[in-house]
Design an enzyme around this catalytic site. Sequence first.
Site, PDB file in Angstrom:
ATOM      1  CG  ASP A 261      10.749  -4.712  -3.347  1.00 18.15           C
ATOM      2  OD1 ASP A 261      11.438  -5.283  -2.499  1.00 18.15           O
ATOM      3  OD2 ASP A 261       9.523  -4.543  -3.228  1.00 18.15           O
TER       4      ASP A 261
ATOM      5  CG  HIS B 114       7.559  -5.631   2.039  1.00 15.09           C
ATOM      6  ND1 HIS B 114       6.738  -6.008   1.008  1.00 15.09           N
ATOM      7  CD2 HIS B 114       6.772  -5.566   3.146  1.00 15.09           C
ATOM      8  CE1 HIS B 114       5.497  -6.165   1.468  1.00 15.09           C
ATOM      9  NE2 HIS B 114       5.502  -5.895   2.761  1.00 15.09           N
TER      10      HIS B 114
ATOM     11  CG  HIS C 165       9.920  -9.454   0.156  1.00 15.35           C
ATOM     12  ND1 HIS C 165      10.525  -8.711  -0.836  1.00 15.35           N
ATOM     13  CD2 HIS C 165       8.652  -8.967   0.275  1.00 15.35           C
ATOM     14  CE1 HIS C 165       9.655  -7.822  -1.307  1.00 15.35           C
ATOM     15  NE2 HIS C 165       8.524  -7.957  -0.645  1.00 15.35           N
TER      16      HIS C 165
ATOM     17  CG  ASN D  38       4.644  -8.501  -1.178  1.00 11.66           C
ATOM     18  OD1 ASN D  38       5.784  -8.080  -1.346  1.00 11.66           O
ATOM     19  ND2 ASN D  38       3.578  -7.757  -1.403  1.00 11.66           N
ATOM     20  CG  HIS D  39       4.456  -7.771  -5.796  1.00 10.58           C
ATOM     21  ND1 HIS D  39       3.534  -7.212  -6.659  1.00 10.58           N
ATOM     22  CD2 HIS D  39       4.506  -6.955  -4.720  1.00 10.58           C
ATOM     23  CE1 HIS D  39       3.059  -6.094  -6.128  1.00 10.58           C
ATOM     24  NE2 HIS D  39       3.634  -5.920  -4.951  1.00 10.58           N
TER      25      HIS D  39
ATOM     26  NE  ARG E  14       3.644  -3.372   3.573  1.00 11.43           N
ATOM     27  CZ  ARG E  14       4.170  -2.954   2.426  1.00 11.43           C
ATOM     28  NH1 ARG E  14       3.515  -3.168   1.302  1.00 11.43           N
ATOM     29  NH2 ARG E  14       5.328  -2.325   2.387  1.00 11.43           N
TER      30      ARG E  14
ATOM     31  CG  HIS F 206       8.299  -3.897  -7.881  1.00 11.62           C
ATOM     32  ND1 HIS F 206       7.262  -4.802  -7.820  1.00 11.62           N
ATOM     33  CD2 HIS F 206       8.555  -3.527  -6.601  1.00 11.62           C
ATOM     34  CE1 HIS F 206       6.898  -4.968  -6.558  1.00 11.62           C
ATOM     35  NE2 HIS F 206       7.675  -4.220  -5.790  1.00 11.62           N
TER      36      HIS F 206
ATOM     37  CG  ASP G 214       3.124  -7.835 -10.002  1.00 12.76           C
ATOM     38  OD1 ASP G 214       2.733  -8.232 -11.113  1.00 12.76           O
ATOM     39  OD2 ASP G 214       2.856  -8.421  -8.944  1.00 12.76           O
ATOM     40  NE  ARG G 215       2.567  -1.505  -7.157  1.00 15.57           N
ATOM     41  CZ  ARG G 215       2.536  -1.852  -5.882  1.00 15.57           C
ATOM     42  NH1 ARG G 215       3.650  -2.264  -5.299  1.00 15.57           N
ATOM     43  NH2 ARG G 215       1.420  -1.786  -5.191  1.00 15.57           N
TER      44      ARG G 215
ATOM     45  CG  ASP H 272       8.055  -7.616  -4.115  1.00 13.30           C
ATOM     46  OD1 ASP H 272       7.591  -8.754  -3.966  1.00 13.30           O
ATOM     47  OD2 ASP H 272       7.587  -6.609  -3.540  1.00 13.30           O
TER      48      ASP H 272
END
Length: 328
Positions: free
Chosen positions: A76, A260, A186, A136-137, A233, A78, A107-108, A104
């Site tokens: 990731d 992940h 992932h 997953n993002h 999760r 991000h 995001d964030r 990923d």
Amino acid sequence: MILLSQVEYIGVCSRLLYVFSRMSNDGDVDKWLELIKDCKYLPETDLKKLCTIISDILFEESNVQPVFSPVTICGDVHGQYYDVQELFKTGGYPPDTQYIFMGDFVDRGYYSLETLTQLLVFKAKWPHRLTLLRGNHESRQVTQVYGFYDECMKKYGNANLWRFCCRLFDLMPIGALIDNTVLCIHGGLSPDIGTIDQMRTIERDQEIPHRGGFCDLMWSDPDDIDWWAISPRGAGWLFGEKPTNQFMHNNQLTLICRAHQLVQEGIKFMFNERLVTVWSAPNYCYRCGNIASILAFHTSTNYETKLFSAVPDEKRQIPSKTTTPYFL
């Protein structure tokens, strides 16, 4: 005089159109390579064109994309643009180094748009030197909660580019297979998927489902358990050493690489070093204090971990105002 059949004529025309299109695109891509430096993003029309170019490339890639060593594996990132530059300084910039990014991208972090754009431009310039897997993002629902949607709205004033990027996410491969023996994915395994051939039959051109095999591959995590357990999760599963060994035996694998999960040390091996988690976002969310890693494969059985730390604050540009706590 050479006479061509109708099929041959159409084939020649198609190849010529591809060559001319590629020549035209190369000029745009070279321009974009300059624009994305220093944490910049593309004008709206250019990013739409870039998404179209990448879509054409991804259409030709398999659900489980074959890759040959040497190659470097990344977890990731991000949206931490400046730390991605540190990643490339550590592992080498494309095309000198071949990469697999295990999802990923957004995001964030502060700069999801710039980070994703840079990776897409590299993919457009050197399509066979970067493999971009879905995480997953890379999802409409998740990006509306954790920052990428808001960032697109703020920087472009509309959601059009977010929609283009989400359409691109739908086309990204689910996994990669290095030298036919190392699986990159992932999240993790699924009780519904026992073979890589089953992964190849998934209809990936869709939003990630809430349950089922596709969902599990994006959301599952390994744990120190024997078999399967419900994931905290709320999606995917926790899986233990026995299903890991069974999956690897059935598919003649030597290693499973995944991302992940935040790992404070940057990398974590489990199950007699048959599974590894690679985390490539140092000081995750600018608060976790972790180091990051990439995993460089010289061959499928000869690999080395390369660690790197976050770029100091004085060497990065920090947005003046942040109001949404995306780290939840």
